[in-house]
Write a protein that holds these residues in place. Structure first.
Motif, PDB file in Angstrom:
ATOM      1  N   GLY A 172      32.481 -23.581  -7.774  1.00 38.38           N
ATOM      2  CA  GLY A 172      31.669 -22.352  -7.769  1.00 38.38           C
ATOM      3  C   GLY A 172      32.309 -21.178  -7.061  1.00 38.38           C
ATOM      4  N   CYS A 173      33.652 -21.065  -7.134  1.00 37.22           N
ATOM      5  CA  CYS A 173      34.304 -19.933  -6.459  1.00 37.22           C
ATOM      6  C   CYS A 173      34.204 -18.658  -7.286  1.00 37.22           C
ATOM      7  N   ARG A 174      33.995 -18.800  -8.586  1.00 39.41           N
ATOM      8  CA  ARG A 174      33.773 -17.678  -9.507  1.00 39.41           C
ATOM      9  C   ARG A 174      35.013 -16.823  -9.725  1.00 39.41           C
ATOM     10  N   LEU A 175      36.174 -17.346  -9.374  1.00 37.05           N
ATOM     11  CA  LEU A 175      37.397 -16.602  -9.680  1.00 37.05           C
ATOM     12  C   LEU A 175      37.573 -16.491 -11.194  1.00 37.05           C
ATOM     13  N   ILE A 177      35.216 -16.142 -13.361  1.00 38.46           N
ATOM     14  CA  ILE A 177      34.341 -15.069 -13.849  1.00 38.46           C
ATOM     15  C   ILE A 177      35.026 -13.728 -13.639  1.00 38.46           C
ATOM     16  N   ALA A 178      35.672 -13.590 -12.486  1.00 41.81           N
ATOM     17  CA  ALA A 178      36.399 -12.346 -12.217  1.00 41.81           C
ATOM     18  C   ALA A 178      37.591 -12.208 -13.152  1.00 41.81           C
ATOM     19  N   PHE A 187      27.159 -17.887 -14.209  1.00 39.79           N
ATOM     20  CA  PHE A 187      27.029 -18.730 -13.034  1.00 39.79           C
ATOM     21  C   PHE A 187      25.575 -19.146 -12.866  1.00 39.79           C
TER      22      PHE A 187
END
Lengths: 339, 450
Positions: A172-175, A177-178, A187
């Motif tokens: 769930g670091c969401r890198l 998504i970036a 997310f």
């Protein structure tokens, strides 16, 4: 494409009117598949080559074993073509975009996420094109920025070329998504609302069910449907047959009504890939157009706000729909009592 | 010559009438005083900081219970305050090592009273910085997956390696010059009145008696560490910038991000050290050891870092503004005249132009002026990190609406906790360890006296 089919758009308005008699929602899977043009699509897509094992990839370190018992050793390379000549963003059928809606309902997309989103291009893209609506799924890029940046290999390429997410590994670091230049990753910020029986099912990396809090999700190309000869939910939902799915390896694609030679179709229609200049090598092609092949009578406000996620009601309702969820059409009926 | 040059030329404790031995004793007394006595003001301050810290930890537990849904983050803007704060603290952590190692390598004499507190700040800032990505994780329970399944291709893994290396290196680099001081504290403190401390110092002093062989080895160790740590320091913030730089986002998709972040880190880090110096000087009555001279010298470095940072900022924006690709254009519109303009101009004027004037103009180049400038720089750089992180995410990559982001009380509380935790850690370290390397100062006083 026969004109009669185009003039009888399938209206599916969750929570709204009754499904029409030709609504695929009322058609069982078997009947649905039979309706696919001459059964050709079933024949071409239905050959499953050991794709249960095909899920493995180098990132997971599992050896892929294609034990097909003497059958073809070829591995599917799933691809998609979106014919923008037939996409009008569903404004003509007075409904929210049906690809998004079918995806949301058929894949139990958690509330707030739109794995396939229909946008209105405000300006020419590509240059010279008239303004158009455009469904954007995950492009399953071959040089996927999301796969490159993932610190734990939770998002990975399957051997069939699709980009999947292992929600049981995702931190769930969401890198990703970036990193995704198409904003096609979502997310689970809180506890995702899904029907109880989905929440309780065993985890499946292909269908991303059940959705897990604190992990990333996205369009998975419905490979579980593809490999048994069905079409992904978005293609099923499209009233104009604008969405084609196929196999680059076998060089064939279908929208459920007609079958095309994939490479020739891409070449002859001058299909492009979105933001091709980024070098992400998407597996989704767009046939340039602005809905000119579908009857246009009027223009209306773009209908995004009507999208519905039924899961909250479903979750409170203890009802368990029969059969496996994505293969059954009963999700639309379930939404019938929504209001 | 100015007042600064004449009156504060001599290292350590001044006073022409006193002999070297008397001055050395007074220096020891001054520096060891915080270790001997603890005033009510210190205790009250620590309790207050601890309360803020605990409140932030409580906010974190709420977030762990309910997921990141309690934050203002969303799919279009998946990173916000936590990542901003992460970059900020990693930035602050640079200065300690920068001052200490770079000045040691170049044998700059005046560094001595400043280096250790800067190193304390490095450790504390690194710990607070490293906490932030963990808070930002959707699944902190799976943190160990980074070790179990780590892919070397991911900038996050580079980050993990760089930060842990830097933390380890900084601890060693802090510890080595501390050994003679700890030994001195061991010898000077009454073993009966301060039993626990005496034992602690005895362990930490690792049998230091100051014989020649020990000095030789220590000097060698410090020399190796201070060269190594400079490289690691540069790598850390470069890698942090690459988390952004390795994406295709407008505003992040930049080749100068590595040096841009490193210089930004030195700029904000030096400012943090100046604020820390002012606080310690007051709280621990060290006006005699930390003088105006030290403030002015560090402020000069700060000014240079600021000029370089301003140049890089100009460079960064001009090259994209000149070409004006569609996404860059909407980003620049948002930053210069749109939604983020108040933040950007607050940073640019309040956090860049005004502090640089304060540092450059002779009549504000005094302790209050320098400290004011430093506080402004830190506030400005926090805002700048926000302006780097959030607007690039807010720019739509496909034709959809602009997204917006507003932090919730959870995020604000956790951010506050990092500031409190930082002050708490530095305060505790300063209470337990000698704040100034006495042996180095003593050496310099001896040389100065000869």
């Amino acid at each position: 494409m026969d004109a009669a089919a185009l003039e009888r758009p399938r209206k599916v308005i969750p929570g709204g009117r009754e499904p029409t008699p030709i609504d695929p929602a009322e058609v069982t899977r078997r009947a649905f598949l039979r309706r696919i043009v001459g059964g050709a699509a079933v024949a071409s897509l239905g050959v499953v080559g050991g794709s249960t094992a095909a899920i493995a990839d180098e990132g997971h370190g599992e050896e892929d074993e294609h034990d097909t018992g003497g059958q073809s050793q070829r591995v599917r390379r799933w691809a998609m073509v979106i014919d923008l000549r037939r996409c009008d963003g569903c404004v003509e059928i007075e409904a929210p975009p049906q690809c998004t809606q079918f995806c949301n309902w058929g894949r139990f997309v958690p509330e707030g996420q739109e794995w396939v989103v229909v946008v209105q291009q405000p300006h020419d893209d590509p240059v010279g094109a008239p303004p158009h609506t455009m469904p954007i799924p995950c492009f399953h890029c071959e040089n996927a920025p999301c796969v490159n940046v993932c610190p734990v290999g939770a998002t990975f390429h399957s051997v069939e070329g699709t980009v999947l997410i292992d929600q049981e590994r995702c931190i769930g670091c969401r890198l990703c998504i970036a990193a995704c230049p198409y904003s096609r990753r979502f997310f689970n910020w809180g506890e995702p609302a899904q029907p109880d029986w989905v929440k309780e099912s065993a985890y499946n990396v292909r269908t991303q069910t059940p959705a897990l809090r604190g992990t990333v999700m996205k369009c998975d190309f419905c490979t579980d449907l593809l490999e048994v000869g069905g079409l992904p939910m978005c293609a099923r939902g499209c009233p104009w047959g604008a969405l084609y799915f196929g196999d680059l390896e076998e060089d064939v694609a279908t929208n459920g009504r007609e079958v095309v030679k994939l490479s020739a179709f891409i070449h002859e229609t001058g299909a492009f890939r979105y933001k091709e200049e980024l070098g992400t090598e998407p597996r989704v092609w767009y046939v340039p157009g602005s809905g000119e092949q579908v009857p246009r009578t009027h223009h209306r406000e773009f209908m995004r706000e009507h999208l519905e996620w039924p899961w909250r009601e479903w979750a409170s309702d203890d009802r368990v729909p029969e059969g496996s969820p994505p293969m059954e059409g009963d999700h639309v009926e379930a939404g019938g009592g929504h209001d | 010559m100015t007042e600064v040059d004449v009156a504060e030329q001599e290292p350590g404790i001044r006073g022409g009438s006193l002999s070297l031995t008397e001055r050395t004793d007074r220096m020891h007394a001054t520096i060891l005083a915080p270790l001997r006595r603890t005033g009510p003001g210190y205790v009250a301050m620590m309790v207050a900081l601890f309360a803020v810290f605990v409140w932030g930890v409580y906010a974190w537990t709420v977030q762990i219970r309910h997921g990141l849904a309690v934050t203002g983050l969303s799919d279009p803007i998946p990173w916000g305050f936590y990542i901003t704060n992460f970059v900020f603290w990693i930035g602050v952590s640079h200065a300690g090592t920068f001052i200490s190692a770079v000045l040691r390598v170049s044998s700059v004499g005046w560094r001595t009273p400043v280096v250790r507190m800067a190193e304390f700040m490095t450790i504390a800032a690194l710990l607070m910085g490293a906490w932030m990505p963990i808070v930002d994780l959707g699944r902190p329970d799976r943190l160990l997956n980074v070790l179990n399944y780590g892919r070397f291709q991911s900038a996050i893994v580079w980050d993990l390696l760089a930060i842990t290396t830097y933390l380890t290196g900084s601890l060693i680099y802090l510890y080595l010059p501390l050994i003679p001081d700890v030994a001195l504290a061991r010898d000077e403190l009454d073993p009966h009145r301060h039993r626990l401390r005496h034992r602690l110092y005895s362990i930490l002093a690792v049998g230091w008696h100051g014989n020649e062989e020990q000095w030789r080895r220590l000097a060698r160790g410090i020399r190796i560490m201070c060269v190594l740590i400079i490289g690691v320091m540069v790598s850390v913030h470069t890698v942090v910038s690459w988390i952004f730089g390795m994406t295709l986002r407008a505003g992040w998709h930049s080749t100068i991000f590595g040096p841009y972040f490193v210089v930004g880190a030195i700029w904000s880090g030096l400012a943090a050290v100046l604020v820390g110096m002012a606080v310690f000087r007051r709280a621990f009555h060290m006006k005699e050891v930390i003088t105006k001279r030290h403030f002015v010298r560090v402020a000069n470095l700060l000014l240079v870092a600021g000029l370089v940072y301003m140049y890089l900022t100009f460079n960064e924006y001009l090259t994209i503004a000149y070409k004006l690709e569609p996404q860059d254009r909407s980003l620049l519109d948002a930053i210069f005249s749109g939604e983020f303009a108040p933040l950007f101009w607050t940073y640019f004027l309040g956090g860049m132009v005004v502090p640089m004037l304060l540092l450059a103009l002779p009549w504000t180049r005094n302790v209050p002026g320098i400290v004011t400038a430093s506080i402004l720089v830190n506030v400005g750089m926090w805002i700048k990190r926000f302006v780097i992180t959030v607007p690039s995410l807010a720019v739509p990559q496909i034709p959809v609406q602009w997204a917006s982001y507003a932090p919730t009380w959870i995020e604000v509380s956790i951010i506050a906790a990092t500031f409190a935790g930082f002050a708490l850690l530095v305060g505790l370290m300063a209470k337990v360890m000698p704040l100034v390397p006495m042996w180095e100062l003593e050496e310099q006083m001896r040389v100065g006296a000869e």
